[in-house]
Enzyme design. Structure first.
Site, PDB file in Angstrom:
ATOM      1  N   LEU A 157     116.008  54.015 159.790  1.00 28.42           N
ATOM      2  CA  LEU A 157     115.451  53.448 158.717  1.00 28.42           C
ATOM      3  C   LEU A 157     116.327  52.265 158.298  1.00 28.42           C
ATOM      4  O   LEU A 157     115.591  51.383 157.468  1.00 28.42           O
ATOM      5  CB  LEU A 157     115.532  54.604 157.558  1.00 28.42           C
ATOM      6  CG  LEU A 157     114.641  55.830 157.740  1.00 28.42           C
ATOM      7  CD1 LEU A 157     115.021  56.734 156.470  1.00 28.42           C
ATOM      8  CD2 LEU A 157     113.174  55.421 157.643  1.00 28.42           C
ATOM      9  N   LYS A 159     120.487  50.271 158.099  1.00 27.77           N
ATOM     10  CA  LYS A 159     122.168  50.369 158.481  1.00 27.77           C
ATOM     11  C   LYS A 159     122.713  50.077 156.932  1.00 27.77           C
ATOM     12  O   LYS A 159     122.311  49.323 156.131  1.00 27.77           O
ATOM     13  CB  LYS A 159     122.400  49.221 159.329  1.00 27.77           C
ATOM     14  CG  LYS A 159     122.067  49.179 160.567  1.00 27.77           C
ATOM     15  CD  LYS A 159     122.690  48.531 161.566  1.00 27.77           C
ATOM     16  CE  LYS A 159     122.196  48.404 162.854  1.00 27.77           C
ATOM     17  NZ  LYS A 159     122.626  47.602 164.081  1.00 27.77           N
ATOM     18  N   PHE A 162     128.731  51.670 155.749  1.00 20.72           N
ATOM     19  CA  PHE A 162     129.699  52.488 156.496  1.00 20.72           C
ATOM     20  C   PHE A 162     128.761  53.271 157.687  1.00 20.72           C
ATOM     21  O   PHE A 162     129.286  54.465 158.311  1.00 20.72           O
ATOM     22  CB  PHE A 162     130.262  53.599 155.678  1.00 20.72           C
ATOM     23  CG  PHE A 162     131.103  52.804 154.536  1.00 20.72           C
ATOM     24  CD1 PHE A 162     132.240  52.087 155.046  1.00 20.72           C
ATOM     25  CD2 PHE A 162     130.683  53.223 153.252  1.00 20.72           C
ATOM     26  CE1 PHE A 162     133.107  51.564 154.078  1.00 20.72           C
ATOM     27  CE2 PHE A 162     131.576  52.471 152.258  1.00 20.72           C
ATOM     28  CZ  PHE A 162     132.463  51.757 152.672  1.00 20.72           C
ATOM     29  N   GLY A 163     127.526  53.005 157.797  1.00 18.79           N
ATOM     30  CA  GLY A 163     126.704  53.889 159.062  1.00 18.79           C
ATOM     31  C   GLY A 163     125.483  53.490 158.814  1.00 18.79           C
ATOM     32  O   GLY A 163     124.969  52.577 158.357  1.00 18.79           O
ATOM     33  N   ARG A 164     124.619  54.297 159.588  1.00 25.00           N
ATOM     34  CA  ARG A 164     123.312  54.164 159.710  1.00 25.00           C
ATOM     35  C   ARG A 164     122.455  55.352 158.905  1.00 25.00           C
ATOM     36  O   ARG A 164     122.999  56.278 158.535  1.00 25.00           O
ATOM     37  CB  ARG A 164     122.713  54.382 161.272  1.00 25.00           C
ATOM     38  CG  ARG A 164     123.273  53.286 162.169  1.00 25.00           C
ATOM     39  CD  ARG A 164     122.719  53.514 163.558  1.00 25.00           C
ATOM     40  NE  ARG A 164     123.116  52.457 164.503  1.00 25.00           N
ATOM     41  CZ  ARG A 164     122.376  52.048 165.305  1.00 25.00           C
ATOM     42  NH1 ARG A 164     120.992  52.165 165.360  1.00 25.00           N
ATOM     43  NH2 ARG A 164     122.773  50.912 166.141  1.00 25.00           N
ATOM     44  N   VAL A 165     121.163  54.860 158.787  1.00 23.65           N
ATOM     45  CA  VAL A 165     120.232  55.886 158.138  1.00 23.65           C
ATOM     46  C   VAL A 165     119.138  56.119 158.813  1.00 23.65           C
ATOM     47  O   VAL A 165     118.310  55.206 159.586  1.00 23.65           O
ATOM     48  CB  VAL A 165     119.747  55.481 156.566  1.00 23.65           C
ATOM     49  CG1 VAL A 165     118.850  56.426 155.962  1.00 23.65           C
ATOM     50  CG2 VAL A 165     120.829  54.847 155.763  1.00 23.65           C
ATOM     51  N   LYS A 180     121.930  59.982 156.156  1.00 25.95           N
ATOM     52  CA  LYS A 180     122.805  58.923 156.154  1.00 25.95           C
ATOM     53  C   LYS A 180     124.091  59.151 156.605  1.00 25.95           C
ATOM     54  O   LYS A 180     124.627  60.316 156.334  1.00 25.95           O
ATOM     55  CB  LYS A 180     122.920  58.315 154.709  1.00 25.95           C
ATOM     56  CG  LYS A 180     123.927  57.129 154.431  1.00 25.95           C
ATOM     57  CD  LYS A 180     123.602  56.649 152.857  1.00 25.95           C
ATOM     58  CE  LYS A 180     124.785  55.672 152.636  1.00 25.95           C
ATOM     59  NZ  LYS A 180     124.698  55.074 151.201  1.00 25.95           N
ATOM     60  N   ASP A 274     125.427  49.411 138.143  1.00 31.22           N
ATOM     61  CA  ASP A 274     125.051  48.639 139.022  1.00 31.22           C
ATOM     62  C   ASP A 274     123.488  48.587 138.996  1.00 31.22           C
ATOM     63  O   ASP A 274     123.030  48.685 140.322  1.00 31.22           O
ATOM     64  CB  ASP A 274     125.772  48.701 140.339  1.00 31.22           C
ATOM     65  CG  ASP A 274     125.765  47.737 141.379  1.00 31.22           C
ATOM     66  OD1 ASP A 274     125.374  46.503 140.912  1.00 31.22           O
ATOM     67  OD2 ASP A 274     125.860  48.009 142.478  1.00 31.22           O
ATOM     68  N   LYS A 276     120.081  46.986 139.609  1.00 24.42           N
ATOM     69  CA  LYS A 276     119.476  45.847 140.206  1.00 24.42           C
ATOM     70  C   LYS A 276     118.569  46.241 141.291  1.00 24.42           C
ATOM     71  O   LYS A 276     118.521  47.381 141.862  1.00 24.42           O
ATOM     72  CB  LYS A 276     120.641  44.902 141.124  1.00 24.42           C
ATOM     73  CG  LYS A 276     121.285  45.571 141.965  1.00 24.42           C
ATOM     74  CD  LYS A 276     122.459  44.480 142.522  1.00 24.42           C
ATOM     75  CE  LYS A 276     123.234  45.231 143.562  1.00 24.42           C
ATOM     76  NZ  LYS A 276     124.304  44.587 144.397  1.00 24.42           N
ATOM     77  N   ASN A 279     119.180  48.384 144.421  1.00 19.15           N
ATOM     78  CA  ASN A 279     119.464  49.589 144.426  1.00 19.15           C
ATOM     79  C   ASN A 279     118.466  50.463 143.773  1.00 19.15           C
ATOM     80  O   ASN A 279     118.661  51.590 143.597  1.00 19.15           O
ATOM     81  CB  ASN A 279     120.652  49.854 143.406  1.00 19.15           C
ATOM     82  CG  ASN A 279     121.963  49.142 143.827  1.00 19.15           C
ATOM     83  OD1 ASN A 279     122.052  48.767 145.042  1.00 19.15           O
ATOM     84  ND2 ASN A 279     122.860  48.963 142.986  1.00 19.15           N
ATOM     85  N   ASP A 292     121.030  54.342 144.276  1.00 16.30           N
ATOM     86  CA  ASP A 292     122.721  54.010 144.688  1.00 16.30           C
ATOM     87  C   ASP A 292     123.470  54.412 143.375  1.00 16.30           C
ATOM     88  O   ASP A 292     123.342  53.939 142.327  1.00 16.30           O
ATOM     89  CB  ASP A 292     122.625  52.454 145.048  1.00 16.30           C
ATOM     90  CG  ASP A 292     124.007  52.243 145.579  1.00 16.30           C
ATOM     91  OD1 ASP A 292     125.204  52.362 145.074  1.00 16.30           O
ATOM     92  OD2 ASP A 292     124.288  51.937 146.778  1.00 16.30           O
ATOM     93  N   THR A 310     127.482  43.697 140.041  1.00 20.97           N
ATOM     94  CA  THR A 310     126.944  42.481 140.842  1.00 20.97           C
ATOM     95  C   THR A 310     126.651  41.350 139.486  1.00 20.97           C
ATOM     96  O   THR A 310     126.280  41.485 138.498  1.00 20.97           O
ATOM     97  CB  THR A 310     125.645  42.680 141.282  1.00 20.97           C
ATOM     98  OG1 THR A 310     125.576  43.787 142.169  1.00 20.97           O
ATOM     99  CG2 THR A 310     125.248  41.400 142.149  1.00 20.97           C
TER     100      THR A 310
END
Length: 416
Positions: A157, A159, A162-165, A180, A274, A276, A279, A292, A310
């Site tokens: 889905l 990246k 800290f890794g992939r989804v 995730k 955060d 926005k 997210n 998020d 942000t």
């Protein structure tokens, strides 16, 4: 044949605690951004992820807040036990469980194995203890014990930092999730162990139709895995980039959902910090999902000092290094409303970060001529320099612009 409505009500009542997995929430790690974002540009339309789903994939099939507390808020029954007729969150007459047809989750690319060989290292000592995260031993809402062997792997889905989804399906019973991956050594290198733990602890306890659900988590030698709700219609930011901006109707409906979700979060003493478009995600029914919680904090005292989030969405009190409370989210909601309608944040200066700071501190708010008086009123009342003067979220829900565009039949409990 069992009706679609009956099946979706059944799915909504399922719980992934104990022995029962269900669909899960999607969230992505966040980092502080000190530069302004460019205007939205046209991008190719995203893949229609919802085509990969069926009615069985939606963890929150309702588009409005249920009149009774959601069954997702209360761990219910074991693997073979049906919900009792005393459960007020489902109809008195419940459909029998039926065999679910196969769902195409896409082709797995082998990325988890390939990436694990090249990426990340084992961590030791105190860091290893801090990151040995497993929802099956959670004090509040323990789940069954999970491992990678419990999932059919599907297509990637995206990246994260800290890794992939990946899109996955639980083997027993079969429900669609987003899985995730977070690499422990990279978390340690970035010194965000406490932030990751806090994010997980906060999100696992949230139950709201406009907040993405974290259903469970587990780990191996190198990685932490988060079982997240699969947002069927993808990232809201991609939609905003595709269209440039949203109509008043669409914007008002998103802000309506956001205000309701923030009231819920603040009631739990959670400040998001955060808000926005990046997210936010969209559920299978197009409902907005806050996805998020990387900068969120549980703050019963409601007073914080950390500069985070942000730049375009920072309120004056953060820019000026003052204490802040949950009203930073009120300000962000005003900025979000403006960006939905205009296509860029209200204080953005693409040539100078310092000018953006200056405009925020002065609340240098300017509206294009085509923005209606109702919208200007709502945004102006949220974007107040003094946090105490910002429009309360309960009054956002009753604002004429929000009410005029709210779908017929939607009732907000927060207005009661």
């Amino acid at each position: 044949m069992t009706s679609v409505g009956a099946v979706t009500r059944q799915i909504a009542a399922l719980e992934i605690t104990g022995n029962k997995p269900t669909t899960s929430s999607s969230s992505s790690s966040k980092t502080t951004s000190a530069s302004s974002r460019s205007l939205h540009t046209k991008q190719p339309s995203q893949n229609n992820v919802s085509k990969l789903l069926t009615k069985f994939a939606a963890p929150n099939p309702y588009t409005t807040k249920p009149a009774q507390p959601s069954s997702l808020r209360n761990p219910t029954y074991g693997h073979s036990k049906q919900p009792s007729t005393s459960d007020t969150t489902t109809p008195a007459t419940k459909p029998a469980r039926t065999a679910q047809p196969s769902v195409d989750i896409g082709r797995y690319d082998g990325g988890l194995e390939e990436e694990n060989e090249k990426r990340g290292e084992r961590v030791y000592g105190e860091a290893a203890e801090q990151l040995a995260l497993d929802s099956s031993v959670s004090r509040k809402c323990p789940t069954r014990e999970w491992s990678l062997h419990d999932f059919d792997m599907g297509r990637p889905l995206g990246k994260g930092k800290f890794g992939r989804v990946y899109m996955v399906r639980t083997k027993d019973p079969k429900y669609i999730l987003a899985l995730k991956t977070l690499y422990k050594s990279e978390i340690v290198q970035n010194r965000v162990e406490k932030q990751i733990r806090r994010e997980i602890e906060i999100q696992q306890n949230l139950r709201h139709p406009n907040v993405l659900r974290l259903y469970g988590y587990f780990h191996d030698e190198k990685r932490i895995f988060l079982m997240l709700e699969f947002a069927g219609k993808g990232e809201l930011y991609k939609q905003l980039s595709k269209h440039g901006c949203f109509s008043e109707r669409r914007s008002a409906r998103y802000i309506d959902q956001m205000a309701d979700a923030l009231i819920y979060l603040h009631g739990k003493h959670v400040i998001h910090r955060d808000i926005k478009p990046e997210n936010l995600l969209l559920g299978i029914n197009g409902e907005l999902k806050i996805g998020d919680f990387g900068w969120s904090v549980h703050a019963p005292g409601n007073r914080r000092m950390t500069l985070c989030g942000t730049l375009d969405y920072l309120p004056p009190e953060m820019v000026e290094g003052k204490e802040h409370n949950e009203k930073v989210d009120y300000w962000a909601l005003g900025v979000l409303t403006y960006e939905f309608l205009i296509g860029n944040p209200p204080f953005e200066d693409r040539n100078s970060v310092s000018n953006t700071y200056r405009r925020i501190a002065k609340v240098d708010l300017r509206f294009p001529s085509n923005v209606s008086a109702e919208v200007q009123d709502l945004i102006s009342r949220l974007l107040q320099y003094d946090p105490q003067r910002r429009l309360p979220l309960t009054e956002v829900l009753t604002h004429p612009w929000i009410v005029r565009h709210r779908p017929q039949g939607v009732v907000r409990e927060s207005m009661a």
